[in-house]
Design an enzyme around this catalytic site. Structure first.
Site, PDB file in Angstrom:
ATOM      1  N   PHE A 149       0.813  -1.230   0.000  1.00 45.35           N
ATOM      2  CA  PHE A 149       0.000   0.000   0.000  1.00 45.35           C
ATOM      3  C   PHE A 149       0.836   1.266   0.000  1.00 45.35           C
ATOM      4  O   PHE A 149       0.341   2.336  -0.319  1.00 45.35           O
ATOM      5  CB  PHE A 149      -0.920   0.012   1.242  1.00 45.35           C
ATOM      6  CG  PHE A 149      -0.187   0.393   2.502  1.00 45.35           C
ATOM      7  CD1 PHE A 149       0.012   1.732   2.829  1.00 45.35           C
ATOM      8  CD2 PHE A 149       0.339  -0.564   3.361  1.00 45.35           C
ATOM      9  CE1 PHE A 149       0.705   2.099   3.979  1.00 45.35           C
ATOM     10  CE2 PHE A 149       1.040  -0.213   4.503  1.00 45.35           C
ATOM     11  CZ  PHE A 149       1.219   1.130   4.805  1.00 45.35           C
ATOM     12  N   GLU A 176      -4.933  -4.302  -1.488  1.00 44.89           N
ATOM     13  CA  GLU A 176      -6.381  -4.084  -1.359  1.00 44.89           C
ATOM     14  C   GLU A 176      -6.665  -2.786  -0.606  1.00 44.89           C
ATOM     15  O   GLU A 176      -7.799  -2.322  -0.550  1.00 44.89           O
ATOM     16  CB  GLU A 176      -7.055  -5.291  -0.689  1.00 44.89           C
ATOM     17  CG  GLU A 176      -6.602  -5.620   0.725  1.00 44.89           C
ATOM     18  CD  GLU A 176      -5.320  -6.457   0.779  1.00 44.89           C
ATOM     19  OE1 GLU A 176      -4.413  -6.251  -0.050  1.00 44.89           O
ATOM     20  OE2 GLU A 176      -5.219  -7.305   1.696  1.00 44.89           O
ATOM     21  N   CYS A 281       9.810   1.713   3.013  1.00 43.79           N
ATOM     22  CA  CYS A 281      10.799   0.668   3.296  1.00 43.79           C
ATOM     23  C   CYS A 281      12.182   1.282   3.435  1.00 43.79           C
ATOM     24  O   CYS A 281      13.100   0.638   3.920  1.00 43.79           O
ATOM     25  CB  CYS A 281      10.810  -0.378   2.190  1.00 43.79           C
ATOM     26  SG  CYS A 281      11.455   0.262   0.661  1.00 43.79           S
ATOM     27  N   GLU A 381      10.012  -3.957  12.557  1.00 47.31           N
ATOM     28  CA  GLU A 381       9.645  -2.853  11.660  1.00 47.31           C
ATOM     29  C   GLU A 381       8.283  -2.330  12.123  1.00 47.31           C
ATOM     30  O   GLU A 381       7.280  -3.039  12.021  1.00 47.31           O
ATOM     31  CB  GLU A 381       9.531  -3.356  10.211  1.00 47.31           C
ATOM     32  CG  GLU A 381       9.154  -2.241   9.251  1.00 47.31           C
ATOM     33  CD  GLU A 381       8.966  -2.722   7.815  1.00 47.31           C
ATOM     34  OE1 GLU A 381       8.289  -3.737   7.604  1.00 47.31           O
ATOM     35  OE2 GLU A 381       9.489  -2.042   6.900  1.00 47.31           O
TER      36      GLU A 381
HETATM   37  P1  NAD Z   1       1.873  -6.625   3.128  1.00 44.17           P
HETATM   38  O1  NAD Z   1       2.906  -7.677   3.177  1.00 44.17           O
HETATM   39  O2  NAD Z   1       0.814  -6.609   4.166  1.00 44.17           O
HETATM   40  O3  NAD Z   1       1.097  -6.689   1.724  1.00 44.17           O
HETATM   41  C1  NAD Z   1       1.801  -6.721   0.496  1.00 44.17           C
HETATM   42  C2  NAD Z   1       0.966  -7.507  -0.508  1.00 44.17           C
HETATM   43  O4  NAD Z   1       0.856  -8.860  -0.073  1.00 44.17           O
HETATM   44  C3  NAD Z   1      -0.454  -6.974  -0.652  1.00 44.17           C
HETATM   45  O5  NAD Z   1      -0.814  -7.014  -2.012  1.00 44.17           O
HETATM   46  C4  NAD Z   1      -1.284  -7.938   0.178  1.00 44.17           C
HETATM   47  O6  NAD Z   1      -2.593  -8.110  -0.319  1.00 44.17           O
HETATM   48  C5  NAD Z   1      -0.512  -9.243   0.077  1.00 44.17           C
HETATM   49  N1  NAD Z   1      -0.628 -10.050   1.307  1.00 44.17           N
HETATM   50  C6  NAD Z   1      -0.638  -9.591   2.594  1.00 44.17           C
HETATM   51  N2  NAD Z   1      -0.730 -10.625   3.451  1.00 44.17           N
HETATM   52  C7  NAD Z   1      -0.769 -11.750   2.719  1.00 44.17           C
HETATM   53  C8  NAD Z   1      -0.845 -13.135   3.041  1.00 44.17           C
HETATM   54  N3  NAD Z   1      -0.893 -13.556   4.301  1.00 44.17           N
HETATM   55  N4  NAD Z   1      -0.860 -14.027   2.014  1.00 44.17           N
HETATM   56  C9  NAD Z   1      -0.806 -13.611   0.740  1.00 44.17           C
HETATM   57  N5  NAD Z   1      -0.741 -12.304   0.379  1.00 44.17           N
HETATM   58  C10 NAD Z   1      -0.713 -11.380   1.340  1.00 44.17           C
HETATM   59  O7  NAD Z   1       2.650  -5.224   3.061  1.00 44.17           O
HETATM   60  P2  NAD Z   1       2.043  -3.763   3.172  1.00 44.17           P
HETATM   61  O8  NAD Z   1       1.617  -3.518   4.579  1.00 44.17           O
HETATM   62  O9  NAD Z   1       1.057  -3.531   2.076  1.00 44.17           O
HETATM   63  O10 NAD Z   1       3.335  -2.902   2.810  1.00 44.17           O
HETATM   64  C11 NAD Z   1       4.295  -2.535   3.758  1.00 44.17           C
HETATM   65  C12 NAD Z   1       5.476  -3.453   3.758  1.00 44.17           C
HETATM   66  O11 NAD Z   1       6.093  -3.474   2.476  1.00 44.17           O
HETATM   67  C13 NAD Z   1       6.566  -3.009   4.720  1.00 44.17           C
HETATM   68  O12 NAD Z   1       7.073  -4.137   5.377  1.00 44.17           O
HETATM   69  C14 NAD Z   1       7.607  -2.390   3.816  1.00 44.17           C
HETATM   70  O13 NAD Z   1       8.919  -2.374   4.326  1.00 44.17           O
HETATM   71  C15 NAD Z   1       7.493  -3.270   2.620  1.00 44.17           C
HETATM   72  N6  NAD Z   1       8.053  -2.618   1.438  1.00 44.17           N
HETATM   73  C16 NAD Z   1       9.275  -3.038   1.020  1.00 44.17           C
HETATM   74  C17 NAD Z   1       9.874  -2.420  -0.060  1.00 44.17           C
HETATM   75  C18 NAD Z   1      11.242  -2.844  -0.520  1.00 44.17           C
HETATM   76  O14 NAD Z   1      11.686  -2.371  -1.545  1.00 44.17           O
HETATM   77  N7  NAD Z   1      11.927  -3.708   0.198  1.00 44.17           N
HETATM   78  C19 NAD Z   1       9.207  -1.387  -0.728  1.00 44.17           C
HETATM   79  C20 NAD Z   1       7.943  -1.003  -0.285  1.00 44.17           C
HETATM   80  C21 NAD Z   1       7.372  -1.631   0.816  1.00 44.17           C
END
Ligand code: NAD
Length: 481
Positions: A149, A176, A281, A381
């Site tokens: 997101f 979502e 991130c 984090e």
């Molecule tokens: P998230 O892991 O909750 O969600 C990311 C995606 O995975 C979404 O599309 C979500 O629908 C899906 N998802 C979530 N839980 C799931 C599950 N149990 N099974 C299958 N799919 C699932 O992450 P977020 O809260 O949307 O984003 C923040 C995170 O992303 C932070 O940890 C941040 O550090 C990381 N991030 C990393 C980078 C990088 O380059 N390393 C860049 C941006 C964000």
């Protein structure tokens, strides 16, 4: 009820699943749209579309594919401000930051426009007497992208422009929590002339993700999100024989030495720790203050944090917007309580800021001093405007502290000493380093290169790594009799 549709084969199609989730504006609570939590049948339609589009698209001349991306770049530039406002509405970050995010997305498209050069192979005419050999690059097929997101535009743009420029077709499963920007990106692909089925969106959660991970027609998976999900994606996709790159969470440390320009350090740390409400991130979540600089640095950070303007990111002058959801705010409040119980010193309590008492998921800049490695507020984090300060005696000790983190995404150093920079660069565990600046995020033509628990895979997103990831190589050796 206004329910978003999926974008499949160039058309907006209602999901068959009747499960939905509400998407509020995090600054106001206003309902923006409902997002469908699509099921496997919905996903299957997208795979069919992407698979059917692949033969013609992969054989479309590379300069023609690039020309469509040039047109796409033009459209994104024309719609820059509109896209930024949409990001602010669904994500909460300030419009200024959203404008920057749109720029980062556009830069990815610009890089992908170089596909005719990026996809070139290499040959050697005489590997033996009258024998030649060469490498040709080809697209790999249907690619699945799963995005978070916090950068609704930039992160999808790390993936699909380059993937399709290389001749693949693409299915995006956006967060979502931020579906609107993705939908607008899809509308503009249509206007730019992407053929139907080349780019598709299926909204949802686990079912769509598992579809991507398990479907035999999906050949590679690009993921960006939190660490536990990244690990799951990596293991499951690999077990199903797919290429996978999974970019994960972070706990980025910033070391400040006594010889640093303090004013510059404070300005950059405030921007990196509290910009986008800490939901980056590449956010600075830990400062390691070395030696005599600590007391002055902590006081200056508190003064600067007191001056931060909190509010709706659409309003002029606002720097700190809301976090993404009420539940995320509640989780962060728990972390603040934990930090107090663990014995850290609460220098600034963001819970007391006025904006936190009204509607919207606001939380003021929060600063803890005397944090020790091993405390939960140091280990986890938090992904919110909470900054921890650890004190160390020397640069070597500060680097050792940083290297204890499970994560290795970014790290920064503030100093005027070339020797210190060298020691830092050579020994720090982090893939993206900054010197005298706060957010060392690489540009589109370089890899986004975290490691340890910040990355699962081999080839990173963007740059030449991205080209490698989205292409397969064929070697041909020939002799002509
Ligand atoms: P998230 O892991 O909750 O969600 C990311 C995606 O995975 C979404 O599309 C979500 O629908 C899906 N998802 C979530 N839980 C799931 C599950 N149990 N099974 C299958 N799919 C699932 O992450 P977020 O809260 O949307 O984003 C923040 C995170 O992303 C932070 O940890 C941040 O550090 C990381 N991030 C990393 C980078 C990088 O380059 N390393 C860049 C941006 C964000």
């Amino acid at each position: 009820m206004n329910i978003s549709k999926n974008y499949i084969n160039g058309e907006w199609i209602a999901a068959e699943s009747d499960k939905t989730e509400v998407v509020p504006n995090p600054a106001t609570g206003e309902v923006l749209i409902h997002v469908p939590i699509s099921n496997r049948t919905d996903f299957e339609k997208a795979v069919t579309a992407a698979k059917n589009a692949f033969p013609a698209w992969s054989k479309t001349a590379v300069p023609r594919r690039a020309r469509i991306l040039f047109k796409y770049q033009q459209l994104l530039v024309e719609h820059w401000e509109e896209l930024a406002i949409l990001i602010t509405k669904e994500n909460g970050k300030s419009v200024g930051e959203a404008m920057g995010e749109v720029q980062r997305g556009i830069e990815c498209v610009e890089f992908a426009c170089g596909a005719p050069t990026l996809m070139m192979g290499s040959q050697l005419p005489d590997i033996a007497t009258n024998v030649e050999s060469g490498m040709w690059r080809y697209p790999i097929g249907v690619i699945g992208g799963i995005t978070p997101f916090n950068f609704p535009m930039m992160v999808p743009c790390w993936m699909f422009p380059l993937a399709v420029a290389c001749g693949n077709t693409f299915i995006l499963k956006p967060s979502e929590r931020t579906p609107l920007l993705a939908n607008r990106l899809a509308e503009l692909t249509k206007e730019a002339g992407f053929p139907d089925g080349v780019f598709n969106i299926v909204h949802g959660a686990h079912d769509v993700v598992n579809g991507i991970l398990e479907h035999p027609d999906v050949k590679a998976v690009s993921f960006v999100g939190s660490q536990p999900v990244a690990e799951y994606i990596y293991k499951t996709a690999a077990a199903n024989g797919k290429r996978v790159q999974a970019l994960a969470g972070a706990k980025n440390h910033t070391i400040v030495l006594p010889d640093a320009n303090l004013q510059n350090a404070v300005k950059n740390i405030i921007g990196a720790a509290f910009g986008s409400a800490g939901e980056r991130c590449m956010a600075c979540s830990v400062v390691v203050a070395v030696g005599t600089v600590a007391d002055e640095l902590v006081a200056a950070l508190k003064t600067a944090a007191d001056a931060i303007v909190i509010g709706n990111g659409l309003d002029d002058g606002v720097f700190l917007g809301p976090v993404i959801r009420e539940a995320h705010k509640a989780k962060t409040l728990n972390y603040i309580e934990t930090g107090i119980q663990e014995g850290a010193t609460l220098v600034r309590d963001g819970r007391l800021d006025d904006a936190c008492k009204g509607v919207g998921y606001f939380l003021g800049a929060t600063i803890f001093d005397d944090v020790k490695p091993g405390m939960k507020i140091w280990t986890d984090e938090i992904f919110a405007p909470v900054l921890s300060i650890v004190r160390a005696e020397t640069l070597t000790e500060a680097i050792a502290i940083t290297n204890q983190s499970a994560f290795a995404n970014g790290a920064c150093l503030f100093t005027n000493s070339a020797n210190a920079v060298r020691e830092f660069r050579d020994t720090i565990d982090a893939g993206m380093l900054g010197i005298n600046l706060g957010v060392p995020a690489p540009m589109a033509f370089f890899p986004f290169s975290g490691y340890k628990s910040s990355f699962y895979g081999d080839l990173h997103a963007n740059g030449k790594d991205g080209v490698e990831f989205y292409t397969r190589k064929k070697m041909m050796t020939a002799t002509y009799l």
